[in-house]
Design a protein around this motif. Structure first.
Motif: not given
Length: 227
Positions: A31-33, A37-40, A128-129, A135-140
């Motif tokens: 999920f983090e990767q 990839d989405s950011e790229k 981006e939204r 990213k918030r979900q990843l932190t959780m």
């Protein structure tokens, strides 16, 4: 279905299960990767948007120049007509027609670039939204995993400690039993000693008032009264 096909199906099923197990074991990392990839991809999309916007600006600028040239040549045609120079006026009109054709094409290109730019802007904003939410979900998810690992460690430690406490309790009970056994042996030895034939006879004579009696407060008082 033949045996061979069944074997192949079983192998494929096992491979699928193994693949799913690997995915489950590394789901957070995957999920983090995927977020990276989405950011790229968003970065690439922004670069593409910049190029589209630049081309749209160029098309708009060229369209404005064509429209100015058309207006200029229309003035030339009017001057030629005023001078009754129809041949020159027709030549200028042909130039105007050529410019208008080019302007129409440039107008279509400009509108196409505008639509593409607007569509890319909307897609980038939406992406981006969504990325922010991921990213918030990843932190959780990471926080939950940390809490679960800590809880598991605490549970394991408690289980181990509880086992050690049970062992300590057993050891304490063994010590107490050993000490109680020692006390019982002492009492038994004292009891045996008091029950020797000589001591037993002495006790019986004292109870019967025969032989040497132990002095007591009452016997002293009786003796004094007799005096």
């Amino acid at each position: 279905m033949s045996i061979f096909k069944k074997i192949i199906t079983a192998v494929r099923g096992g491979a699928t299960e193994a693949g799913e197990a690997i995915v489950d074991a590394n789901s957070t990392r995957i999920f983090e990767q995927e977020i990276r990839d989405s950011e790229k991809h968003i970065t690439i999309a922004k670069r593409d948007l910049t190029e589209v916007m630049a081309k749209q600006m160029q098309a708009a600028r060229e369209l404005a120049q064509l429209q100015a040239s058309i207006k200029e040549h229309e003035g030339y045609a009017m001057q030629a007509l005023n001078q009754s120079n129809e041949a020159l006026a027709i030549e200028v009109a042909e130039k105007i027609a050529e410019l208008e054709t080019t302007a129409a094409e440039q107008q279509q290109a400009n509108e196409s670039f505008l639509k593409s730019a607007d569509r890319l802007k909307e897609l980038i904003k939406k992406s981006e939204r969504q990325l922010t939410e991921y990213k918030r979900q990843l932190t959780m998810v990471k926080t939950t995993e940390s809490v679960q690992k800590a809880t598991s460690a605490i549970t394991d430690n408690f289980t181990a400690s509880n086992s050690k406490l049970l062992n300590a309790k057993d050891s304490l009970e063994r010590i107490k039993k050993k000490q109680a056994m020692f006390d019982d042996k002492l009492k038994a030895a004292e009891q045996l000693e008091s029950e020797t034939p000589e001591q037993t006879l002495k006790n019986k004579l004292q109870e019967a008032g025969i032989g040497e009696q132990q002095n007591s407060a009452q016997s002293v008082l009786d003796r004094l009264k007799n005096k």
